[in-house]
Design a protein around this motif. Structure first.
Motif, PDB file in Angstrom:
ATOM      1  N   ASN A  33       7.698  -0.250  -3.144  1.00 42.44           N
ATOM      2  CA  ASN A  33       7.539   0.991  -2.379  1.00 42.44           C
ATOM      3  C   ASN A  33       8.648   1.993  -2.654  1.00 42.44           C
ATOM      4  OD1 ASN A  33       5.177   0.299  -0.592  1.00 42.44           O
ATOM      5  ND2 ASN A  33       6.537  -1.369  -0.040  1.00 42.44           N
ATOM      6  N   ALA A  78       3.297   0.923  -5.056  1.00 41.25           N
ATOM      7  CA  ALA A  78       2.277   1.044  -4.014  1.00 41.25           C
ATOM      8  C   ALA A  78       1.621   2.418  -4.054  1.00 41.25           C
ATOM      9  CB  ALA A  78       2.909   0.804  -2.647  1.00 41.25           C
ATOM     10  N   ASP A  79       0.355   2.461  -3.730  1.00 38.05           N
ATOM     11  CA  ASP A  79      -0.338   3.744  -3.572  1.00 38.05           C
ATOM     12  C   ASP A  79      -1.155   3.679  -2.281  1.00 38.05           C
ATOM     13  OD1 ASP A  79      -2.658   2.275  -4.126  1.00 38.05           O
ATOM     14  OD2 ASP A  79      -2.702   2.879  -6.235  1.00 38.05           O
ATOM     15  N   GLU A  80      -2.053   4.618  -2.087  1.00 33.97           N
ATOM     16  CA  GLU A  80      -2.810   4.673  -0.838  1.00 33.97           C
ATOM     17  C   GLU A  80      -3.740   3.482  -0.663  1.00 33.97           C
ATOM     18  OE1 GLU A  80      -4.808   8.395  -0.848  1.00 33.97           O
ATOM     19  OE2 GLU A  80      -2.985   9.588  -0.539  1.00 33.97           O
ATOM     20  N   GLU A  81      -4.117   2.850  -1.780  1.00 31.54           N
ATOM     21  CA  GLU A  81      -5.093   1.767  -1.712  1.00 31.54           C
ATOM     22  C   GLU A  81      -4.475   0.376  -1.844  1.00 31.54           C
ATOM     23  OE1 GLU A  81      -8.022   2.505  -4.675  1.00 31.54           O
ATOM     24  OE2 GLU A  81      -8.728   4.376  -3.777  1.00 31.54           O
TER      25      GLU A  81
END
Length: 208
Positions: A121, A164-167
Motif C-alpha cells: 500500500n 494495491a488498487d481499488e479492486e
C-alpha cells in the motif's frame, strides 16, 4: 547484557566451523566458484552485497567493514558451498528448494504477507528508491515493480511486487534462481531472504 553475550557466543560457535571448512581452500578456486573478485597481490576478496562494499582478507577470512552477524555467516557459508554453477535465469520460490517444503514454504508465506501488508500500500516511487538504495536492478515484468537484489555474485534474490488498487490488495513475492541450492543450504536461503526483506523495509522507513 546476558542476551548480547548469548548472541555473541552463538555467532562465534557458528563461525568456527564455517572457518574450519574454508581452511586450506585455494583462493583462485574460491574466486571461480563464488564469482567474487580476488586480488592475489593484496590477498583480498572484494564484492558488493546489497550496495555494501565488502572485503574478505585471505586466508584469515576477516571481513571488513563489520557486517550484521547473519550477513557475515552467510558470506562464509556462500564461499564454502558455492560450486560455480551458472545461473539458470529461471525463478523459483523458496519452497521449491530441495528439502525446502517446510522452511522454504514457511518463508514464502511469511514474506508474501509482509510484502502485502507493509509495502503493497506504499507509494511506488518510494519503494523503488528503497530497492535501488540497496543496489537492486529494476526490470520490467508482469509485476508493478520488479528488482533483483545481488546478495552475492551468483545469488540473486528477485522481488516482484503488485501495489494495491481499488479492486485488489497489494501482494508480493521473493524468488530465487533455480541454481540457488548450489550456493546456500535451505536454512541459509531463508536467512538470506530475511536479510533482503528486513533491509528493504528498513531502507523504506528511512526514506519516508
Amino acid at each position: 547484557m546476558n542476551d548480547i553475550k548469548t548472541l555473541n557466543r552463538a555467532f562465534d560457535e557458528m563461525r568456527k566451523p564455517a572457518l574450519a571448512r574454508l581452511h586450506g581452500k585455494e583462493a583462485e578456486v574460491l574466486a571461480g566458484n563464488t564469482g567474487i573478485d580476488y586480488d592475489k597481490n593484496q590477498r583480498i576478496f572484494s564484492l558488493t552485497s546489497m550496495s555494501e562494499k565488502i572485503q574478505v582478507h585471505y586466508p584469515q577470512y576477516e571481513i571488513t567493514p563489520e557486517l550484521n552477524d547473519w550477513h557475515h555467516l552467510l558470506l562464509l557459508h556462500y564461499m564454502d558451498v558455492a560450486d560455480g554453477t551458472p545461473l539458470s535465469g529461471q525463478l523459483m520460490t523458496f519452497g521449491e528448494l530441495p528439502g525446502g517444503m517446510v522452511r522454504g514454504g514457511g518463508f514464502d508465506r511469511q514474506s508474501e504477507r509482509t510484502l502485502s501488508l507493509q509495502l503493497g500500500n506504499c507509494p511506488p516511487d518510494l519503494v523503488r528508491k528503497a530497492c535501488e538504495a540497496l543496489g537492486a536492478e529494476i526490470f520490467d515484468s508482469n509485476a508493478d515493480l520488479s528488482g533483483v537484489f545481488h546478495l552475492f555474485p551468483f545469488y540473486p534474490i528477485t522481488l516482484k511486487l503488485w501495489f494495491a488498487d481499488e479492486e485488489l490488495p497489494g501482494s508480493g513475492r521473493l524468488l530465487l534462481d533455480r541454481s540457488a541450492a548450489h550456493f546456500l543450504s535451505v536454512e541459509d536461503a531463508v536467512t538470506a531472504g530475511s536479510l533482503v526483506l528486513e533491509g528493504l523495509l528498513k531502507k523504506y522507513k528511512e526514506l519516508c
